[in-house]
Design an enzyme around this catalytic site. Structure first.
Site, short mmCIF file in Angstrom:
data_model
loop_
_atom_site.label_atom_id
_atom_site.label_comp_id
_atom_site.label_asym_id
_atom_site.label_seq_id
_atom_site.Cartn_x
_atom_site.Cartn_y
_atom_site.Cartn_z
N GLY A 188 -56.86 -61.38 -4.93
CA GLY A 188 -56.87 -62.65 -5.64
C GLY A 188 -58.27 -63.13 -5.97
O GLY A 188 -59.09 -63.34 -5.07
N ASP A 189 -58.59 -63.25 -7.26
CA ASP A 189 -59.87 -63.79 -7.73
C ASP A 189 -61.08 -62.93 -7.38
O ASP A 189 -62.20 -63.46 -7.27
CB ASP A 189 -60.09 -65.21 -7.19
CG ASP A 189 -59.20 -66.24 -7.86
OD1 ASP A 189 -58.55 -65.89 -8.86
OD2 ASP A 189 -59.15 -67.38 -7.38
N ARG B 282 -57.65 -57.66 -11.98
CA ARG B 282 -58.15 -58.17 -13.26
C ARG B 282 -59.68 -58.20 -13.31
O ARG B 282 -60.27 -58.06 -14.38
CB ARG B 282 -57.59 -59.57 -13.50
CG ARG B 282 -56.08 -59.61 -13.74
CD ARG B 282 -55.58 -61.03 -13.87
NE ARG B 282 -55.77 -61.82 -12.65
CZ ARG B 282 -55.87 -63.14 -12.61
NH1 ARG B 282 -55.84 -63.83 -13.73
NH2 ARG B 282 -56.02 -63.76 -11.45
N CYS C 239 -44.62 -60.15 -7.31
CA CYS C 239 -44.71 -60.42 -8.75
C CYS C 239 -44.11 -61.80 -9.05
O CYS C 239 -42.98 -62.09 -8.68
CB CYS C 239 -43.96 -59.36 -9.54
SG CYS C 239 -44.02 -59.64 -11.33
N PRO D 88 -52.36 -52.85 -8.81
CA PRO D 88 -51.45 -52.52 -9.90
C PRO D 88 -51.40 -53.62 -10.94
O PRO D 88 -51.35 -54.80 -10.61
CB PRO D 88 -50.09 -52.39 -9.19
CG PRO D 88 -50.21 -53.30 -8.01
CD PRO D 88 -51.65 -53.22 -7.57
N MET D 89 -51.44 -53.26 -12.21
CA MET D 89 -51.37 -54.22 -13.31
C MET D 89 -50.52 -53.66 -14.43
O MET D 89 -50.81 -52.57 -14.94
CB MET D 89 -52.78 -54.54 -13.84
CG MET D 89 -53.67 -55.29 -12.87
SD MET D 89 -55.36 -55.46 -13.51
CE MET D 89 -56.00 -53.80 -13.17
N ALA D 90 -49.47 -54.37 -14.78
CA ALA D 90 -48.58 -53.93 -15.84
C ALA D 90 -49.36 -53.81 -17.15
O ALA D 90 -50.11 -54.70 -17.53
CB ALA D 90 -47.43 -54.91 -16.01
N GLN E 68 -45.75 -47.92 -7.25
CA GLN E 68 -45.22 -49.23 -6.89
C GLN E 68 -43.84 -49.47 -7.50
O GLN E 68 -43.68 -49.53 -8.71
CB GLN E 68 -46.15 -50.36 -7.33
CG GLN E 68 -45.69 -51.70 -6.76
CD GLN E 68 -46.50 -52.87 -7.26
OE1 GLN E 68 -46.33 -53.30 -8.39
NE2 GLN E 68 -47.36 -53.40 -6.40
N LYS F 15 -46.84 -55.50 -1.18
CA LYS F 15 -47.72 -56.53 -1.73
C LYS F 15 -46.93 -57.83 -1.81
O LYS F 15 -45.85 -57.87 -2.40
CB LYS F 15 -48.24 -56.11 -3.10
CG LYS F 15 -49.31 -57.04 -3.67
CD LYS F 15 -50.04 -56.36 -4.84
CE LYS F 15 -51.23 -57.20 -5.29
NZ LYS F 15 -50.88 -58.18 -6.33
#
Length: 329
Positions: A207-208, A231, A106, A21-23, A75, A145
């Site tokens: 992550g990454d 991302r 978050c 999930p990404m805002a 979410q 998460k």
């Protein structure tokens, strides 16, 4: 490589790559765009339980799903169990989804200062009560998460993970940074080494994950059941395909051409414009489309042109088609 399909309770995932999930990014259009690349499970943007409770129409827009967008998790984030439980009852009447995800990781200040997001990691006992109530209220499987802890002095990921499993959580994702790190520094996969062996629910590492090599490294160290891409896939959707294909076959696929990237950028632009209308979509696309051309030599001016000067679909597509014509010459 994984020989069997991953299950979250009775839900079978088609791959072991999860779209994080990404805002401002994981709209319905983005999730539908990403699904064919091999996403096994995707998550909505963060949804405020208070926004649902207060009948905020913009918040309700985050509940949109489609048949293409399955399986999908919605979410929620919140700080008071009564508010979250009320929101769950509303969501179950208004939305069509497969998993209820609770954001406990978050790091953004405006979220944390309310007691939501990563703030929950500072109060394990209160968290257990909160999550038990949520799992009891939800008719869907509940996932969560989290991060490694609040800061490097208070890493408590093993304790929190066990609490969440005992509370009834069916799927756990860990972003391998602390809250104090935000998105800086490097994700520390070694911090959850051995955690998988203590759990009886599927574990997802996050992550990454910007390359296939990083996905392989994260899974090798953590022994997690799946990997979350967030991302790293923005502007690089084929990364999901590369990871999913490798996990199924052990084969590494080559990177896509810039011509293909431009084609995918147009596909996504059309989908977002259809969802949000040209005016709103173009504003968002100015921040996303340049990422399709990151890492390609000689394209800085093109990225800047899209980010700074794009005002219409016509202009955006002229730039993207110009990229294809240039590369085909």
């Amino acid at each position: 490589m994984f020989q069997e399909k991953l299950h979250i309770k009775d839900l079978e995932l088609s791959s072991r790559v999860v779209l994080g999930p990404m805002a401002g990014i994981t709209t319905l259009a983005y999730r539908e765009f990403m699904k064919p690349f091999g996403v096994g499970l995707s998550f909505s943007e963060m949804i405020s339980d208070c926004g649902i409770d207060y009948n905020n129409q913009r918040t309700y827009e985050y509940l949109a799903t489609s048949k293409k967008d399955r399986p999908v998790g919605l979410q929620l984030f919140g700080f008071k169990k009564e508010n979250t439980i009320d929101a769950i009852s509303i969501i179950e009447k208004k939305a069509d989804y497969d998993i209820l995800d609770i954001n406990l990781g978050c790091p953004v200040t405006k979220v944390v200062k309310t007691g939501a997001g990563s703030a929950w990691l500072k109060d394990p006992e209160k968290l257990k009560d909160y999550m038990q109530a949520i799992c009891a209220a939800s008719s869907k499987p509940v996932s969560a998460k989290i991060r490694l802890g609040w800061d490097k002095e208070t890493i408590n990921v093993f304790q929190i993970s066990k609490i969440l499993e005992e509370a009834g959580v069916s799927f756990l994702t860990i972003h391998c940074r602390t809250r104090s790190q935000g998105y800086s520094g490097e994700a520390d996969y070694h911090a959850i080494e051995g955690l998988k062996e203590t759990l009886h629910i599927p574990l997802c590492v996050s992550g990454d994950i910007f390359t296939l090599a990083k996905a392989k490294e994260a899974l090798a160290i953590t022994k997690a059941d799946c990997v979350m891409v967030a991302r790293g896939a923005v502007g690089n959707p084929y990364l999901v395909t590369q990871i999913a294909h490798y996990l199924e076959t052990g084969e590494s696929l080559p990177d896509p051409s810039i011509v293909q990237q431009a084609s995918w950028a147009m596909d996504f632009a059309n989908m977002l414009i259809e969802l949000k209308g040209e005016f709103t979509a173009i504003k968002e696309l100015r921040g996303i489309v340049p990422k399709f051309f990151s890492g390609f030599p000689g394209y800085k001016k093109v990225r800047n042109e899209i980010a700074m000067n794009t005002t219409s679909k016509e202009h955006l597509f002229a730039v993207l088609k110009g990229i294809q014509e240039r590369e085909r010459c």
